[in-house]
Design a protein around this motif. Structure first.
Motif, PDB file in Angstrom:
ATOM      1  N   ALA B 110       0.897  -1.155   0.000  1.00 51.97           N
ATOM      2  CA  ALA B 110       0.000   0.000   0.000  1.00 51.97           C
ATOM      3  C   ALA B 110       0.935   1.203   0.000  1.00 51.97           C
ATOM      4  CB  ALA B 110      -0.892   0.008   1.226  1.00 51.97           C
ATOM      5  N   ASP B 111       0.531   2.281  -0.629  1.00 49.44           N
ATOM      6  CA  ASP B 111       1.463   3.416  -0.742  1.00 49.44           C
ATOM      7  C   ASP B 111       1.854   3.962   0.627  1.00 49.44           C
ATOM      8  OD1 ASP B 111       0.926   2.880  -3.336  1.00 49.44           O
ATOM      9  OD2 ASP B 111       0.277   4.895  -3.887  1.00 49.44           O
ATOM     10  N   VAL B 122      -4.733   7.560  -5.948  1.00 52.53           N
ATOM     11  CA  VAL B 122      -3.927   7.365  -7.154  1.00 52.53           C
ATOM     12  C   VAL B 122      -4.850   7.435  -8.365  1.00 52.53           C
ATOM     13  CG1 VAL B 122      -2.438   5.779  -8.445  1.00 52.53           C
ATOM     14  CG2 VAL B 122      -2.248   5.911  -5.961  1.00 52.53           C
ATOM     15  N   TRP B 124      -4.818   6.183 -12.011  1.00 50.54           N
ATOM     16  CA  TRP B 124      -4.116   5.122 -12.760  1.00 50.54           C
ATOM     17  C   TRP B 124      -4.695   5.098 -14.158  1.00 50.54           C
ATOM     18  CZ3 TRP B 124      -4.639   0.299 -15.117  1.00 50.54           C
ATOM     19  CH2 TRP B 124      -3.644  -0.671 -14.927  1.00 50.54           C
ATOM     20  N   SER B 179      -5.182   4.368  -2.121  1.00 51.18           N
ATOM     21  CA  SER B 179      -3.850   3.762  -2.100  1.00 51.18           C
ATOM     22  C   SER B 179      -3.429   3.314  -0.711  1.00 51.18           C
ATOM     23  CB  SER B 179      -2.823   4.710  -2.709  1.00 51.18           C
ATOM     24  OG  SER B 179      -2.773   5.906  -1.972  1.00 51.18           O
ATOM     25  N   HIS B 183      -2.377  -3.538  -2.747  1.00 44.30           N
ATOM     26  CA  HIS B 183      -2.576  -3.720  -4.187  1.00 44.30           C
ATOM     27  C   HIS B 183      -1.240  -4.124  -4.804  1.00 44.30           C
ATOM     28  CE1 HIS B 183      -1.428   0.535  -3.680  1.00 44.30           C
ATOM     29  NE2 HIS B 183      -0.853   0.438  -4.869  1.00 44.30           N
ATOM     30  N   ASN B 198       0.695   6.127 -13.549  1.00 38.56           N
ATOM     31  CA  ASN B 198       0.023   6.416 -12.287  1.00 38.56           C
ATOM     32  C   ASN B 198       0.603   7.671 -11.653  1.00 38.56           C
ATOM     33  OD1 ASN B 198       2.045   5.532 -10.021  1.00 38.56           O
ATOM     34  ND2 ASN B 198       2.088   3.853 -11.526  1.00 38.56           N
ATOM     35  N   ARG B 200      -0.205  10.470  -8.051  1.00 41.46           N
ATOM     36  CA  ARG B 200      -0.925  10.657  -6.795  1.00 41.46           C
ATOM     37  C   ARG B 200      -1.418  12.093  -6.615  1.00 41.46           C
ATOM     38  NH1 ARG B 200       1.978   6.989  -7.581  1.00 41.46           N
ATOM     39  NH2 ARG B 200       1.652   4.945  -6.657  1.00 41.46           N
TER      40      ARG B 200
END
Lengths: 106, 236
Positions: B110-111, B122, B124, B179, B183, B198, B200
């Motif tokens: 996860a970010d 995010v 994408w 995010s 994932h 992608n 943010r």
């Protein structure tokens, strides 16, 4: 452009790593790099005030958070922020906004 | 209780909170074409992929218009889900997944585990049609609430594999996802290469994490009142 390096102690990032970032920025952007002055405190200005501006086209600072608000920039000189990739006076408005925003969300 | 949010934004918000993502048509097809042309997706050889990705990223990040174009792809949805005073990642990322290549994977993450803010989303953007293993997967919020980081990334993936969802998304659509949810992607077992971008976005005034203001994010849509407030000094 002939840039003087400028890094500081007191940052979570070691001085050696700050120097690497500054050197890499100068190399990638075709500037010549003169060994850094090391400020005694992150955000301090003792060394900044002692820079011999006549010898350089500008200064390459590790980060824009490193120099104090209101630090004087002599006419015709540039300040490059290596980490954030901004240049004064070119990006003056963005740098000012970032500083204000950071202060507001502290 | 009455809501100040419009019915269409409420619907989008509910879907995003429930599923962890929304997929919708790109809001500006000219902007999408511009980015597609810059990236020039094609079937690359597996060798030299790193150099290819670096050269495409350099081209995208050198363009004066690419970030504005990117924002235009999902502007209204971002305003609905994040707000209209946004900070945007300064450089966006590209992902190229050649079929059967296991050297360029994004394992489970996860970010927020790697220094990003929990206040961000995010956007994408697929540059080709993405489906099954050619796409990314996400763990829906109803399963993510019980997720714990434990064991290797492969162990973690195998534990949640029955619950993850592979997102089917066509060129011309954009995905906005939460995010903070686990994932990633798996080896692309389809017969063509995935190309996706992608980037943010977060509220300019929301907390930043290790990926900070100036270095990683830049405000892009500050409004008049905020500009006045930021510059204001009490006259005392």
């Amino acid at each position: 452009m002939n840039l003087k390096g400028y890094v500081a102690v007191g940052s979570p990032v070691p001085v050696s790593v700050q120097n690497m970032v500054v050197r890499d920025y100068c190399a990638r952007n075709g500037h010549s790099y003169s060994l850094s002055d090391v400020e005694f405190v992150f955000g301090g200005s003792a060394m900044w005030e002692g820079i011999d501006w006549a010898k350089f086209d500008g200064v390459c600072v590790y980060s824009l958070w490193q120099i104090p608000n209101g630090a004087m920039l002599p006419e015709g000189k540039e300040v490059h922020f290596a980490l954030e990739n901004y240049v004064l006076p070119r990006d003056e408005e963005m740098v000012r906004t970032l500083r204000q925003l950071r202060e507001a969300i502290k | 209780m009455s809501s100040f949010i419009s019915p269409s934004d409420q619907e989008l918000t509910a879907r995003f909170l429930e599923e962890g993502f929304v997929i919708q048509d790109a809001e500006d097809f000219a902007a999408l074409d511009y980015l597609h042309t810059l990236a020039s997706p094609h079937e690359p050889p597996a060798e030299g992929l790193n150099e290819l990705k670096l050269s495409v990223m350099k081209k995208l990040n050198a363009s004066k218009f690419s970030r504005v174009a990117y924002y235009q792809l999902a502007k209204e949805a971002l305003h609905a889900l994040v707000g209209n005073e946004l900070a945007m990642q300064k450089k966006f990322n590209i992902n190229v997944q050649v079929p059967n290549d296991d050297r360029n994977l994004l394992p489970i993450h996860a970010d927020t585990w790697t220094g990003d803010s929990a206040f961000q989303v995010v956007v994408w953007v697929p540059l080709v049609d993405c489906y099954r293993t050619k796409s990314m997967w996400i763990l829906p919020p109803r399963y993510a609430k019980d997720f714990k980081i434990e064991g290797s990334s492969e162990d973690m993936f195998l534990r949640i594999e029955p619950q993850v969802r592979y997102l089917e998304i066509k060129y011309g659509e954009v995905l906005i996802f939460n995010s903070t949810l686990p994932h990633g992607n798996r080896v692309n077992r389809e017969d063509s290469t995935r190309w996706s971008l992608n980037c943010r976005f977060k509220g300019a005034f929301t907390p930043y994490a290790a990926k900070g203001l100036g270095e990683h994010f830049e405000p892009i849509t500050l409004r008049a009142a905020s500009r006045i407030g930021l510059a204001y000094r009490h006259p005392l």
